[in-house]
Write a protein that holds these residues in place. Structure first.
Motif, PDB file in Angstrom:
ATOM      1  N   LEU A  83      38.396 -31.249  11.146  1.00 35.71           N
ATOM      2  CA  LEU A  83      39.645 -30.310  11.464  1.00 35.71           C
ATOM      3  C   LEU A  83      38.997 -29.155   9.887  1.00 35.71           C
ATOM      4  O   LEU A  83      38.490 -28.094  10.344  1.00 35.71           O
ATOM      5  CB  LEU A  83      40.842 -30.463  10.641  1.00 35.71           C
ATOM      6  CG  LEU A  83      41.837 -29.553  10.164  1.00 35.71           C
ATOM      7  CD1 LEU A  83      42.451 -28.447  10.941  1.00 35.71           C
ATOM      8  CD2 LEU A  83      42.844 -30.128   8.952  1.00 35.71           C
ATOM      9  N   LEU A  84      38.869 -29.192   9.337  1.00 37.05           N
ATOM     10  CA  LEU A  84      37.904 -29.025   8.522  1.00 37.05           C
ATOM     11  C   LEU A  84      36.557 -27.636   9.004  1.00 37.05           C
ATOM     12  O   LEU A  84      36.618 -26.522   8.555  1.00 37.05           O
ATOM     13  CB  LEU A  84      37.624 -29.118   6.994  1.00 37.05           C
ATOM     14  CG  LEU A  84      36.853 -28.414   5.818  1.00 37.05           C
ATOM     15  CD1 LEU A  84      37.857 -27.460   5.138  1.00 37.05           C
ATOM     16  CD2 LEU A  84      36.539 -29.846   4.556  1.00 37.05           C
ATOM     17  N   GLU A  85      35.564 -29.174   9.601  1.00 38.02           N
ATOM     18  CA  GLU A  85      34.692 -28.085  10.348  1.00 38.02           C
ATOM     19  C   GLU A  85      34.779 -27.028  11.210  1.00 38.02           C
ATOM     20  O   GLU A  85      34.873 -25.747  11.516  1.00 38.02           O
ATOM     21  CB  GLU A  85      33.850 -29.162  10.956  1.00 38.02           C
ATOM     22  CG  GLU A  85      33.106 -30.284   9.990  1.00 38.02           C
ATOM     23  CD  GLU A  85      32.673 -31.179  11.032  1.00 38.02           C
ATOM     24  OE1 GLU A  85      32.914 -31.525  12.305  1.00 38.02           O
ATOM     25  OE2 GLU A  85      32.073 -32.195  10.716  1.00 38.02           O
ATOM     26  N   ILE A  86      35.834 -27.150  11.718  1.00 37.83           N
ATOM     27  CA  ILE A  86      36.594 -25.973  12.911  1.00 37.83           C
ATOM     28  C   ILE A  86      37.053 -24.673  12.441  1.00 37.83           C
ATOM     29  O   ILE A  86      36.873 -23.162  12.414  1.00 37.83           O
ATOM     30  CB  ILE A  86      37.988 -26.706  14.028  1.00 37.83           C
ATOM     31  CG1 ILE A  86      36.433 -27.743  14.586  1.00 37.83           C
ATOM     32  CG2 ILE A  86      38.220 -25.420  14.402  1.00 37.83           C
ATOM     33  CD1 ILE A  86      37.929 -28.707  16.373  1.00 37.83           C
ATOM     34  N   ALA A  87      37.773 -25.296  11.407  1.00 35.81           N
ATOM     35  CA  ALA A  87      38.383 -24.281  10.477  1.00 35.81           C
ATOM     36  C   ALA A  87      37.743 -23.318   9.360  1.00 35.81           C
ATOM     37  O   ALA A  87      39.088 -22.211   9.483  1.00 35.81           O
ATOM     38  CB  ALA A  87      40.118 -25.542   9.712  1.00 35.81           C
ATOM     39  N   MET A  88      37.137 -23.670   8.692  1.00 38.51           N
ATOM     40  CA  MET A  88      36.633 -23.295   7.739  1.00 38.51           C
ATOM     41  C   MET A  88      36.038 -22.028   8.296  1.00 38.51           C
ATOM     42  O   MET A  88      36.140 -20.616   7.551  1.00 38.51           O
ATOM     43  CB  MET A  88      35.292 -23.790   7.551  1.00 38.51           C
ATOM     44  CG  MET A  88      34.318 -23.419   6.105  1.00 38.51           C
ATOM     45  SD  MET A  88      35.923 -23.489   4.890  1.00 38.51           S
ATOM     46  CE  MET A  88      35.868 -24.612   4.040  1.00 38.51           C
ATOM     47  N   VAL A 236      47.420 -14.490   9.793  1.00 37.00           N
ATOM     48  CA  VAL A 236      47.162 -15.269   9.144  1.00 37.00           C
ATOM     49  C   VAL A 236      48.025 -16.486  10.294  1.00 37.00           C
ATOM     50  O   VAL A 236      47.443 -17.275  10.477  1.00 37.00           O
ATOM     51  CB  VAL A 236      48.636 -15.943   7.993  1.00 37.00           C
ATOM     52  CG1 VAL A 236      48.623 -17.404   7.555  1.00 37.00           C
ATOM     53  CG2 VAL A 236      47.704 -15.424   6.829  1.00 37.00           C
ATOM     54  N   ARG A 237      48.920 -15.825  11.237  1.00 32.10           N
ATOM     55  CA  ARG A 237      49.503 -16.506  12.377  1.00 32.10           C
ATOM     56  C   ARG A 237      47.736 -16.329  13.374  1.00 32.10           C
ATOM     57  O   ARG A 237      47.989 -17.620  13.862  1.00 32.10           O
ATOM     58  CB  ARG A 237      50.223 -15.518  12.546  1.00 32.10           C
ATOM     59  CG  ARG A 237      51.698 -16.412  14.467  1.00 32.10           C
ATOM     60  CD  ARG A 237      52.533 -15.793  13.917  1.00 32.10           C
ATOM     61  NE  ARG A 237      52.599 -14.009  13.536  1.00 32.10           N
ATOM     62  CZ  ARG A 237      53.465 -13.315  13.609  1.00 32.10           C
ATOM     63  NH1 ARG A 237      54.136 -13.899  12.809  1.00 32.10           N
ATOM     64  NH2 ARG A 237      53.831 -12.170  12.791  1.00 32.10           N
ATOM     65  N   ALA A 238      47.103 -15.515  13.506  1.00 24.92           N
ATOM     66  CA  ALA A 238      46.926 -15.171  14.040  1.00 24.92           C
ATOM     67  C   ALA A 238      45.340 -16.423  14.272  1.00 24.92           C
ATOM     68  O   ALA A 238      44.472 -17.516  15.244  1.00 24.92           O
ATOM     69  CB  ALA A 238      45.971 -13.615  14.232  1.00 24.92           C
ATOM     70  N   ALA A 239      45.197 -16.568  12.626  1.00 32.87           N
ATOM     71  CA  ALA A 239      43.563 -17.405  12.109  1.00 32.87           C
ATOM     72  C   ALA A 239      44.576 -19.014  13.109  1.00 32.87           C
ATOM     73  O   ALA A 239      43.376 -19.458  13.006  1.00 32.87           O
ATOM     74  CB  ALA A 239      43.149 -17.192  10.776  1.00 32.87           C
ATOM     75  N   ALA A 240      45.566 -18.874  12.218  1.00 34.19           N
ATOM     76  CA  ALA A 240      46.456 -20.648  13.131  1.00 34.19           C
ATOM     77  C   ALA A 240      46.375 -20.903  14.282  1.00 34.19           C
ATOM     78  O   ALA A 240      45.351 -21.621  14.624  1.00 34.19           O
ATOM     79  CB  ALA A 240      47.619 -20.622  12.309  1.00 34.19           C
ATOM     80  N   GLY A 241      46.070 -19.354  15.265  1.00 34.95           N
ATOM     81  CA  GLY A 241      46.408 -19.820  16.114  1.00 34.95           C
ATOM     82  C   GLY A 241      44.724 -19.651  16.810  1.00 34.95           C
ATOM     83  O   GLY A 241      44.473 -21.309  17.864  1.00 34.95           O
ATOM     84  N   GLY A 242      44.102 -19.872  16.337  1.00 39.67           N
ATOM     85  CA  GLY A 242      42.929 -19.983  16.551  1.00 39.67           C
ATOM     86  C   GLY A 242      41.778 -21.328  16.700  1.00 39.67           C
ATOM     87  O   GLY A 242      41.477 -21.852  17.439  1.00 39.67           O
ATOM     88  N   ILE A 243      42.836 -21.384  14.777  1.00 39.70           N
ATOM     89  CA  ILE A 243      42.188 -23.065  14.761  1.00 39.70           C
ATOM     90  C   ILE A 243      42.628 -23.822  15.648  1.00 39.70           C
ATOM     91  O   ILE A 243      41.552 -25.008  16.246  1.00 39.70           O
ATOM     92  CB  ILE A 243      42.376 -23.557  13.613  1.00 39.70           C
ATOM     93  CG1 ILE A 243      41.977 -22.632  12.395  1.00 39.70           C
ATOM     94  CG2 ILE A 243      42.583 -24.622  12.943  1.00 39.70           C
ATOM     95  CD1 ILE A 243      42.785 -23.016  10.971  1.00 39.70           C
ATOM     96  N   ALA A 244      44.166 -23.724  16.334  1.00 35.05           N
ATOM     97  CA  ALA A 244      44.284 -24.718  17.104  1.00 35.05           C
ATOM     98  C   ALA A 244      43.779 -24.180  18.586  1.00 35.05           C
ATOM     99  O   ALA A 244      43.737 -25.525  18.865  1.00 35.05           O
ATOM    100  CB  ALA A 244      45.977 -24.329  17.043  1.00 35.05           C
ATOM    101  N   SER A 245      43.748 -23.905  18.920  1.00 40.28           N
ATOM    102  CA  SER A 245      42.895 -23.393  20.462  1.00 40.28           C
ATOM    103  C   SER A 245      41.508 -24.140  19.992  1.00 40.28           C
ATOM    104  O   SER A 245      40.841 -24.812  20.888  1.00 40.28           O
ATOM    105  CB  SER A 245      43.003 -21.904  20.519  1.00 40.28           C
ATOM    106  OG  SER A 245      43.972 -20.866  20.920  1.00 40.28           O
ATOM    107  N   THR A 246      40.956 -23.767  18.815  1.00 42.14           N
ATOM    108  CA  THR A 246      39.418 -24.801  18.883  1.00 42.14           C
ATOM    109  C   THR A 246      39.553 -26.073  18.844  1.00 42.14           C
ATOM    110  O   THR A 246      38.383 -26.644  19.423  1.00 42.14           O
ATOM    111  CB  THR A 246      39.064 -24.039  18.023  1.00 42.14           C
ATOM    112  OG1 THR A 246      38.760 -22.788  17.696  1.00 42.14           O
ATOM    113  CG2 THR A 246      36.731 -24.696  17.918  1.00 42.14           C
TER     114      THR A 246
END
Length: 255
Positions: A83-88, A236-246
């Motif tokens: 999760l951290l690798e993708i989210a960072m 913030v919503r867009a970043a969360a969505g981007g992490i989820a998609s990745t």
């Protein structure tokens, strides 16, 4: 397992020693470890020595401190590491855009555990820290997690005592439930001085694309003297969505 049960096994005794350390402790004397763990002094001394040999504790001038070996083990935890690798990259982009403190947190019982925290020289003096915990009900990131958590957990939190961490902590279950409903509908949750005076934040959940289960949440926090969270909700919503998609794409490739 209770402390009494833990004290009956070697692993339980080791965990009592390790959990004697809080996020605010640099090091602890043997006497303090004995006091907090409830172990016999000779047992605590012997096990602390073995933990030093295993690189899980370091010996210091004043006693003992947690070792870098624990950090290495923690970074091998597959869920948080992946999760951290993708989210960072998303967290870094969010920080560059807002220049305010950015958090990534995961659900653990009735608390949020902060997996990452990014802040510059003027970061908000929030009580959060990497590896630290806060109650779900009084933080934006905690409310984002709770809004999308299992209904049983939500019921447990709302029916239990809601600790007051600041004068503005929401301790009325009905009011908190309404905020959770709003967070679920809008995709963002807010905090206004509920965990500590002077700060506000906006948070969004990271939802599994396939199951819609909550995986984690991210937030942007700043001091109310200069920061209003509402304008940052879309980012913030867009970043969360981007992490989820990745996360979803990576799992598809691995599966």
């Amino acid at each position: 397992m209770t402390s009494a049960d833990q004290a009956q096994t070697v692993i339980g005794k080791v965990m009592l020693i390790l959990h004697s350390f809080t996020v605010d402790d640099h090091d602890l004397t043997l006497a303090e470890i004995v006091r907090r763990s409830g172990l016999h002094k000779a047992t605590a001394h012997r096990l602390a020595g073995e933990l030093v040999a295993a690189r899980l504790l370091d010996r210091t001038e004043n006693g003992y401190r947690l070792s870098g070996g624990l950090f290495e083990l923690g970074m091998r935890a597959s869920v948080e590491r992946g999760l951290l690798e993708i989210a960072m990259p998303f967290l870094q982009d969010l920080y560059q855009r807002t220049r305010e403190t950015v958090h990534l947190g995961v659900l653990d019982g009735h608390e949020v555990v902060y997996v990452a925290k990014i802040g510059g020289h003027r970061q908000a003096s929030a009580p959060s820290r990497t590896g630290g915990r806060m109650p779900l009900h009084c933080t934006g990131i905690g409310k984002a997690l709770l809004a999308h958590a299992d209904p049983t957990l939500r019921h447990d939190v709302l029916s239990g005592p809601l600790a007051r961490l600041s004068p503005r902590t929401i301790v009325a279950p009905g009011l908190l439930a309404a905020q959770l409903d709003a967070a679920r509908e809008t995709g963002v949750a807010y905090e206004f001085e509920e965990s500590t005076r002077g700060i506000a934040c906006v948070a969004a959940p990271i939802l599994d694309v396939g199951t819609n289960d909550v995986v984690a949440a991210i937030s942007v926090t700043g001091p109310l003297s200069r920061y209003r969270p509402e304008p940052h909700a879309d980012a913030v919503r867009a970043a969360a969505g981007g992490i989820a998609s990745t996360l979803h794409r990576r799992r598809a490739l691995q599966g």
